[in-house]
Design an enzyme around this catalytic site. Structure first.
Site, PDB file in Angstrom:
ATOM      1  CE1 TYR A  28      -3.633   2.617   0.707  1.00 12.13           C
ATOM      2  CE2 TYR A  28      -2.236   3.309   2.539  1.00 12.13           C
ATOM      3  CZ  TYR A  28      -3.314   3.526   1.701  1.00 12.13           C
ATOM      4  OH  TYR A  28      -4.072   4.657   1.853  1.00 12.13           O
ATOM      5  CD  GLU A  86       7.238   1.505  13.323  1.00 10.13           C
ATOM      6  OE1 GLU A  86       7.660   1.529  12.158  1.00 10.13           O
ATOM      7  OE2 GLU A  86       7.677   2.272  14.191  1.00 10.13           O
ATOM      8  CB  ILE A  88      -3.161   1.495  12.623  1.00  5.50           C
ATOM      9  CG1 ILE A  88      -3.057   1.869  14.089  1.00  5.50           C
ATOM     10  CG2 ILE A  88      -4.548   0.914  12.318  1.00  5.50           C
ATOM     11  CD1 ILE A  88      -4.120   2.850  14.542  1.00  5.50           C
ATOM     12  CG  ASN A 127      -2.569   7.146   4.512  1.00  2.00           C
ATOM     13  OD1 ASN A 127      -3.763   7.204   4.255  1.00  2.00           O
ATOM     14  ND2 ASN A 127      -2.022   6.126   5.160  1.00  2.00           N
ATOM     15  CE1 TYR A 134      -4.046   8.232  13.165  1.00  2.00           C
ATOM     16  CE2 TYR A 134      -2.696   8.849  11.308  1.00  2.00           C
ATOM     17  CZ  TYR A 134      -3.144   7.895  12.180  1.00  2.00           C
ATOM     18  OH  TYR A 134      -2.715   6.601  12.071  1.00  2.00           O
TER      19      TYR A 134
END
Length: 158
Positions: A28, A86, A88, A127, A134
């Site tokens: 990805y 680190e 998800i 992303n 977030y």
């Protein structure tokens, strides 16, 4: 088909599924050949004499593990003990169903239970789904710091 997941702490028997999700994440993130971590490394580093990471899994009766959140303890000279998230990872076909949020919440709860002073993580600048998530939870997205690292090969040169 609706998927029911439960969030639980990861165990050694989960590592093969966790490693597969890590490889899926690398694809990805447009870096499919960058994963050099092995199941043996993860067994030693997560469950050996001195474990250095922990993880949660999103587990479903229907499909098994469909997501992970891997984290470890770091230390800030200014703040003290901090939790570093680190990664998800949610398998592609189950993204945007709230599973990542459940995993994130589990890590936040671990940070609170451990009395960490800060929780930190990174997100790639392209992303957008993650960045939007977030922002929606009120996280500080700090563009001031530059990430630095040395590869294994570079470490050997010093």
């Amino acid at each position: 088909m609706s998927l029911t997941v439960s969030i639980r702490k990861g165990t050694p028997t989960d590592l093969a599924a966790v490693h597969a999700l890590i490889v899926e994440l690398a694809v990805y993130e447009k870096a499919p050949n960058e994963v050099t971590n092995t199941l043996e490394d993860m067994q030693r580093d997560g469950f050996g004499e001195q474990p250095i990471f922990e993880f949660y899994v999103a587990d479903s009766e229907e499909e098994g593990i469909v997501g992970i959140a891997l984290y470890y303890t770091a230390y800030s000279t200014w703040k003290g003990k901090m939790l570093f998230l680190e990664d998800i990872v949610v398998t592609e076909r189950h993204r945007r169903k709230g599973i990542g949020r459940l995993l994130f919440t589990a890590v936040v709860e671990a940070a609170k239970a451990g009395k960490y002073k800060r929780m930190k993580w990174q997100v790639l600048d392209w992303n957008e789904p993650a960045i939007n998530f977030y922002r929606s939870i009120g996280a500080n997205l700090d563009g001031e710091w530059i990430n630095c690292n040395l590869s294994e090969e570079q470490l050997l040169q010093h």
